[in-house]
Every structure is written in structure tokens, then in C-alpha cells.
Design an enzyme around this catalytic site. Structure first.
Site, PDB file in Angstrom:
ATOM      1  N   ARG A 101      -2.075 -28.560 -48.359  1.00  0.00           N
ATOM      2  CA  ARG A 101      -1.754 -27.862 -47.106  1.00  0.00           C
ATOM      3  C   ARG A 101      -1.925 -28.947 -46.069  1.00  0.00           C
ATOM      4  NH1 ARG A 101      -0.200 -26.691 -43.037  1.00  0.00           N
ATOM      5  NH2 ARG A 101      -0.726 -24.950 -41.679  1.00  0.00           N
ATOM      6  N   HIS A 121      -3.209 -30.482 -40.155  1.00  0.00           N
ATOM      7  CA  HIS A 121      -2.856 -29.541 -39.083  1.00  0.00           C
ATOM      8  C   HIS A 121      -4.110 -29.135 -38.316  1.00  0.00           C
ATOM      9  CE1 HIS A 121      -4.248 -26.821 -42.274  1.00  0.00           C
ATOM     10  NE2 HIS A 121      -4.476 -25.924 -41.325  1.00  0.00           N
ATOM     11  N   HIS A 133      -5.521 -25.648 -35.504  1.00  0.00           N
ATOM     12  CA  HIS A 133      -5.227 -24.330 -34.951  1.00  0.00           C
ATOM     13  C   HIS A 133      -5.678 -24.311 -33.496  1.00  0.00           C
ATOM     14  CE1 HIS A 133      -4.512 -23.250 -39.060  1.00  0.00           C
ATOM     15  NE2 HIS A 133      -5.693 -23.717 -39.386  1.00  0.00           N
ATOM     16  N   GLU A 155     -11.159 -21.229 -38.287  1.00  0.00           N
ATOM     17  CA  GLU A 155     -10.758 -20.845 -39.652  1.00  0.00           C
ATOM     18  C   GLU A 155     -11.999 -20.703 -40.529  1.00  0.00           C
ATOM     19  OE1 GLU A 155      -7.558 -23.200 -41.297  1.00  0.00           O
ATOM     20  OE2 GLU A 155      -8.578 -23.379 -43.234  1.00  0.00           O
ATOM     21  N   HIS A 176      -7.601 -30.584 -39.894  1.00  0.00           N
ATOM     22  CA  HIS A 176      -8.044 -30.568 -41.285  1.00  0.00           C
ATOM     23  C   HIS A 176      -6.867 -30.600 -42.246  1.00  0.00           C
ATOM     24  CE1 HIS A 176      -7.854 -26.426 -39.690  1.00  0.00           C
ATOM     25  NE2 HIS A 176      -7.327 -26.095 -40.871  1.00  0.00           N
ATOM     26  N   GLU A 231      -0.716 -18.578 -38.807  1.00  0.00           N
ATOM     27  CA  GLU A 231      -0.875 -19.730 -39.695  1.00  0.00           C
ATOM     28  C   GLU A 231       0.458 -20.461 -39.851  1.00  0.00           C
ATOM     29  OE1 GLU A 231      -2.792 -22.162 -42.863  1.00  0.00           O
ATOM     30  OE2 GLU A 231      -3.225 -21.349 -40.912  1.00  0.00           O
TER      31      GLU A 231
HETATM   32 FE   LIG Z   1      -5.982 -24.418 -41.286  1.00  0.00          FE
END
Ligand SMILES: [Fe+2]
Ligand SMILES: [Fe+2]
Length: 346
Positions: free
Chosen positions: A52, A55, A57, A62, A101, A124
Site C-alpha cells: 500500500r 501516502h 491522511h 489511522e 506511511h 482512503e
Molecule cells: Fe494509511
């Protein structure tokens, strides 16, 4: 005019997934689940090696719980302190709002984890991913910032990658590009599954809030195991909304919203529930299988008021007069906290 209670059930695992080589993600936000203005959730699966991507937020922290498999994370704090951690089933991570992260499946099997965010407007899928940012940046700026040539930049993804299939990482954590920094002083990891549970007749619960996990200043988590026939007694939370993710088994949940309003729903694996701050509720295990529920709250500390605690902390005559009961009848009520009643509790 009093509004009827809103729907408080959503079938996350039955919703359409974002499917990419290497993994899948399903999300539920205020768009799909209007009652949950303050929280949102994602169910994500990554194959070994899949990332993943890098990125952050912008508007939410999270909090995650690993259900299956193993996942490695790297997160950076504004202080410049970075931390790499490996997580297995029962482990929890917390990344504060805005801290960048990356997540990676480390194998040997697919990993599955459940994410909770402390803002329902969060998406998300609409988050701040590095490939998306780079694709939006003029190549000459990107070249000056990264040292990459125009030819290399021309080969970069043209839009957000979100999940990419990467190489399976070595078992040992790899050094950072700047040389391996000293260990982080602010752990993002908590082994919730290893915690000593509170044990009651009908089940057990493991709780983690900011007292044990200082970095997690906005979300508190509970893993609740209900035995067959167990009943989590009538209670409410004075300080937080409640987000439930059903992992195993089934339960019936009744909520009470004052002014003669109540609602009952049944939940099973992959479904989520949202209970507003201060609303009364209970959870009754149903079906042949024990039930496991991941419960999170949008507050740093865990607070609850259970019916048995409340009523045992009052004079018997008050209870008798309130309900029109005799003192003999009131004496049948519990004198200590019931919490999770067992199947044989009358
Ligand atoms: Fe995340
Ligand atoms: Fe609750």
C-alpha cells in the site's frame, strides 16, 4: 418532531472492492454510512510483497488491527524520527493524522487488516498518495527535487498507484536509505492480542487506550470475545462514538436513542456497526460459533457505564420506587458489575 433513528449497520465485506494487482481494499465512509460522521473504516488485503504505497491522511489518524497474516509498516514523524515495525494477528498500529506511511505484506500468506479512521469524511481512496502527487507535479520541478532525469520521470505512473506488487522483503528489516536510525522512542505498535484480558462469565475483552499506547491520542480499541450465549450488558459510553467491526461469529445489537426510539440489528463477519456517543446498547451473541468483535472509539480513553454498576450504586429503595418493585424484587438484581453475562445467567 423527533427524527427516527438512523440505520446503524453496513455490510463492508459485501461492498465493491478496489481491486489491484497485489491487493484489495473496501471502504465505508459517511457517503455510504451517513450515521458515521466521526469515523470511517477500511478492510484491506495484501499479497506477500504487495505495497500500500507511500501516502498520508490529511484529516484523520489511522488505527489498524491485523486479522490474518503479516504486514510491515514504515512511518515518519514530523520530528524526523522514523519507525519500521512488523505486525501479526492481534497487533495494532496507530499513525497520527498527517504522518506519512507505507504498508507491505511480508508473507508467507495474504494478510488481512481492518483500518479505522477518526473522521467519517475521510476517504482512503481519496487520500494523499505519492504517485498521485508526483503525477501532478511539473516534470522540471520533480527533476530538481528528486535528481531523476526527464527520461526517468516520463516512465513514472501517470496516476495514483494505490497498491503495487513489490518484492517480498527479507525477514530481517532493511536499513533506511539514510542509514539505519536509532529506534523510535514513540512506538506505533501495540500487541493487543497478547494483553491480559478482563474475563467475565460470558466472555472476555482486551482494551488498549492512550494510557498503555501513548501515541494513540484519538482512538481507543477493544477486542471483545463473546462465548456462545454471552451477553454484553446494557451500557453506554459517555465520551465517544463506537465503531464495531465483526470478525467472527454473530451478535444481535440493540440500541436506545431516547424519546421512545430503539433499533435492533444482527451482525456477522465483515459487517460494521456505529453507535453514537451516549446511546444505550447491548450485544447478545447468537449462533453456534463464539463471536469476536473489534470495537473502536474516537477518544483517547476508554469510558463506559454499565447498567449493573449504575443500579448497584443506588439505595435499594430508590430502585424499588423508580420501578414500583418490592425490596425483595430489587434484591434479585446484581450487586456488582455484570459486564458480560454468561449463558446460564438468569
Ligand atoms: Fe494509511
Ligand atoms: Fe459499547
Amino acid at each position: 418532531m423527533i427524527e427516527p433513528l438512523q440505520n446503524f449497520k453496513y455490510d463492508l465485506e459485501a461492498s465493491a472492492a478496489k481491486n489491484l494487482p497485489g491487493g484489495t481494499a473496501r471502504e465505508v465512509t459517511i457517503d455510504e454510512f451517513p450515521i458515521a460522521a466521526s469515523m470511517a473504516g477500511v478492510s484491506m488485503r495484501l499479497q506477500p510483497g504487495a505495497l500500500r504505497e507511500l501516502h498520508w491522511h490529511a484529516i484523520a489518524a489511522e488505527w489498524a488491527y491485523v486479522v490474518k497474516g503479516n504486514v510491515r509498516t514504515t512511518v515518519l514523524a514530523p520530528s524526523g524520527e522514523a519507525e519500521q515495525n512488523d505486525f501479526g494477528p492481534g497487533d495494532v498500529w496507530y499513525f497520527p493524522k498527517g504522518h506519512p506511511h507505507v504498508l507491505q505484506g511480508v508473507g508467507p500468506e495474504e494478510c488481512h487488516f481492518v483500518l479505522v479512521f477518526d473522521d467519517g469524511h475521510f476517504s482512503e481512496f481519496g487520500t494523499f498518495s505519492i504517485t498521485d502527487w508526483w503525477a501532478q507535479t511539473p516534470p522540471e520541478i520533480l527533476s530538481r527535487n528528486t535528481g531523476l532525469s526527464a527520461e526517468v520521470i516520463a516512465r513514472l505512473p501517470k496516476q495514483e498507484a494505490y497498491i503495487v506488487q513489490g518484492k517480498i522483503p527479507p525477514r530481517q528489516q532493511e536499513a533506511f536509505r539514510n542509514g539505519n536510525p536509532s529506534p523510535s522512542q514513540h512506538s506505533h505498535k501495540f500487541r493487543l492480542g497478547e494483553r491480559e484480558p478482563y474475563t467475565w462469565e460470558g466472555g472476555e475483552e482486551r482494551v488498549v487506550d492512550t494510557a498503555e499506547f501513548p501515541i494513540s491520542t484519538t482512538i481507543t480499541g477493544v477486542i471483545l470475545n463473546l462465548k456462545k450465549g454471552g451477553l454484553r450488558e446494557l451500557h453506554w459510553h459517555p465520551n465517544a462514538d463506537e465503531w464495531q467491526s465483526y470478525i467472527m461469529g454473530r451478535a444481535q445489537v440493540g440500541i436506545f436513542g431516547a424519546h421512545g426510539r430503539s433499533k435492533v440489528e444482527q451482525f456477522g463477519p465483515g459487517q460494521v456497526a456505529f453507535i453514537k456517543q451516549g446511546f444505550g446498547h447491548y450485544l447478545q451473541q447468537v449462533g453456534d460459533e463464539a463471536t469476536q468483535i473489534l470495537i473502536t472509539f474516537n477518544s483517547p480513553t476508554y469510558q463506559e457505564i454499565s447498567l449493573s454498576t449504575w443500579l448497584s450504586n443506588n439505595p435499594a429503595q430508590i430502585i424499588a420506587d423508580n420501578f414500583g418493585l418490592s425490596l425483595k424484587e430489587v434484591a434479585q438484581m446484581p450487586k456488582t458489575k455484570l459486564a458480560i453475562a454468561g449463558p446460564h445467567h438468569r
